[in-house]
Structures are given as structure tokens and as C-alpha cells.
Design a protein around this motif. Sequence first.
Motif, mmCIF file in Angstrom:
data_model
loop_
_atom_site.group_PDB
_atom_site.id
_atom_site.type_symbol
_atom_site.label_atom_id
_atom_site.label_comp_id
_atom_site.label_asym_id
_atom_site.label_seq_id
_atom_site.Cartn_x
_atom_site.Cartn_y
_atom_site.Cartn_z
ATOM 1 N N GLN A 113 0.816 -1.217 0.000
ATOM 2 C CA GLN A 113 0.000 0.000 0.000
ATOM 3 C C GLN A 113 0.851 1.269 0.000
ATOM 4 O O GLN A 113 0.316 2.374 -0.019
ATOM 5 N N GLY A 114 2.182 1.118 0.071
ATOM 6 C CA GLY A 114 3.051 2.284 0.169
ATOM 7 C C GLY A 114 2.943 2.957 1.526
ATOM 8 O O GLY A 114 3.090 4.173 1.651
ATOM 9 N N TRP A 115 2.696 2.161 2.550
ATOM 10 C CA TRP A 115 2.412 2.643 3.902
ATOM 11 C C TRP A 115 3.650 3.204 4.588
ATOM 12 O O TRP A 115 4.758 2.726 4.382
ATOM 13 N N GLN A 116 3.470 4.234 5.412
ATOM 14 C CA GLN A 116 4.525 4.762 6.283
ATOM 15 C C GLN A 116 3.938 4.953 7.671
ATOM 16 O O GLN A 116 2.808 5.457 7.808
ATOM 17 N N PRO A 117 4.655 4.566 8.722
ATOM 18 C CA PRO A 117 4.116 4.762 10.073
ATOM 19 C C PRO A 117 3.986 6.242 10.410
ATOM 20 O O PRO A 117 4.860 7.043 10.073
ATOM 21 N N GLN A 118 2.910 6.572 11.079
ATOM 22 C CA GLN A 118 2.716 7.951 11.534
ATOM 23 C C GLN A 118 3.231 8.156 12.952
ATOM 24 O O GLN A 118 3.582 9.264 13.335
ATOM 25 N N SER A 119 3.274 7.067 13.725
ATOM 26 C CA SER A 119 3.644 7.149 15.130
ATOM 27 C C SER A 119 4.532 5.969 15.511
ATOM 28 O O SER A 119 4.690 5.020 14.733
ATOM 29 N N GLU A 120 5.078 6.036 16.716
ATOM 30 C CA GLU A 120 5.890 4.921 17.209
ATOM 31 C C GLU A 120 5.056 3.656 17.328
ATOM 32 O O GLU A 120 5.544 2.550 17.037
ATOM 33 N N ASP A 121 3.805 3.780 17.744
ATOM 34 C CA ASP A 121 2.948 2.606 17.849
ATOM 35 C C ASP A 121 2.732 1.971 16.481
ATOM 36 O O ASP A 121 2.732 0.742 16.348
#
Length: 304
Positions: free
Chosen positions: A113-121
Motif C-alpha cells: 500500500q506504500g504505507w509509512q508509520p505515523q507514530s511509534e505505535d
Amino acid sequence: MAHARDSIAKGSKSFAMASTLFARQTRERAWLLYAWCRKCDDLADGQDHGGAMASVDDPQARLAHIRALTAIALAGQTTGDPAFDGLALVAAECHIPASLIHDLIEGFALDAQGWQPQSEDDLLRYCYHVAGAVGCMMALVMGVDPADDATLDRACDLGLAFQLANIARDVGEDHAAGRCYLPADWLMEMTIPTDNMLQPAYRARLAVLGKRLSVMAARYEASARHGTPALPFRSAWAVLAAAGIYGDIARKVAAKGGHAWDQRVHTGKLAKIGWIIKAGIQSRRRARFGQGDAIRQGLWTRPR
């Protein structure tokens, strides 16, 4: 089995060396599991036993292919691909639940999906899917009772530690492939632009995040060691050796600061041998680790 042995020898010198410490049956089962994980990773990322990622123009089709072959294998049918047929064998012999296998595939789905984390969680949730779930599967390969949640949690912790080390080491390679696993809120905090993060002007700030990943990896590595009393001696030896060898990668990233991504960080052969010796001693004394519940305070918990 020959395919699995060749796969780990080519795909990971660190894991291949550590796997020699297992008893034969455990070692061969670990190779079978590794070969499937490696094949899925290569299919998803356009790789050949790891190495540089290639940009793929059909990520969803590749994901569908992984899902389809895995489903055929788990249904007890021959796929014609030794990596997937090997998964069927080790899953049946070690009673690996399909939920863990699908949890790993969900990690590939995030990448597709081309995902990137927004937060540490978010980051830790991704690490669970691509590595923590594998840690749990490896624990089952080593004979851990599927109902032993405490030991499975420690196995998950080791997977998280490994993936955090990978992310710290591979910031440059991931960036070149158009990916970023550093949480967006970390980058915002340090005022680092995602598209130019490796420029000299941002290296000192990026080094702060590399060290943060290293510290996180060390905490999960320390927690994981507290699961080794539940393992047979040779399995504990292999786990502790792998923990030290991989942990050195994160420690080197932290030590190199802004130069950590000038060339790929790795653990040298002599250092690996040193960890094998130290791990043998630690394994004989592993009872002192206990289950270490206190050390997990504030750490991320795997989904049930």
C-alpha cells in the motif's frame, strides 16, 4: 530441505551461522520457515535473497500471489514451489497457527500500500507483522507450548528488536526504494523532510533517530532474553547468539552517528564467533534471566 538450506546460506549469513547451534531437527525446521519468509519477502520487494530492493509496478498482484500459494500450501496441496511446500511441512509438524502466518503476510500488505508509520505505535505494529510474528513461529519450531504466552511474548520481542535494527541500518536503502519506516511524527519533531532526509544538512538530526531506534532495539533484545529459560540449551544458545549478532547492527548504527548510512553496517565474522562463545556461556546460565516481567514495563504488547 536442500532448497531451504541454500536459501538461508545465501540470504542471511548471520541467521545461517546462528542456526548451526540448533539441534538438527530444530535447525532444519528453522531453515524451512526461513525459506518461506525469504521467498515471500523477495516476491514482495523484487529481490533475490535480500539485497537491494527493486521498484515493483505490480505490488498488489505480487501480494495476491503470496496469499494464493500460502493458502494452497496450508490446505495440504503441493504448490510446486519448495519454499511454500516447506512451509506446509513445518506448519503441520510444529502446529503453527494460520493466524501467525497471515499476520506476517499483512506486513507485506502494508508495504504493497506504500504505507509509512505515523507514530511509534504504528512502527511497532509493522515490526510485529514482519518480524514479531516470525519470532512467535520460531518459538513454536523450538518446541514452545502454543499456550505459553509469556515465552511467545519474549519471542515476539526478539523479532521486534531484529526489525528495529533492520530499519535503523536500512534508512538509506529504504529511501532509495521510495520507502520510509521512520514515523512521520519523529521526522516532524526533528524537522527532517522525508524526501531529502539523507542530505548532509539533516544527517546529525537523522543520527538522533538512528540512536532512538537502537535504544528501542536494545530494550526489546533485553526483554527477549528473559524467554530463554523456557528453551532447550541448544535453542537458547542459538537465540542468544542471534540476539547479540543482530543487536550489534543497531549498536553500530548508533555509534556511527550521521555516517551510519555511508555504507551498509554489518557484524563481522570474528564478532559473530565472539557472540557464539558468549551466548554459549549465557545459555548455560539462562535460569538467571527468569521471565523478567518488570523489564517489559512500557513496552509494546503483541496482539492476542
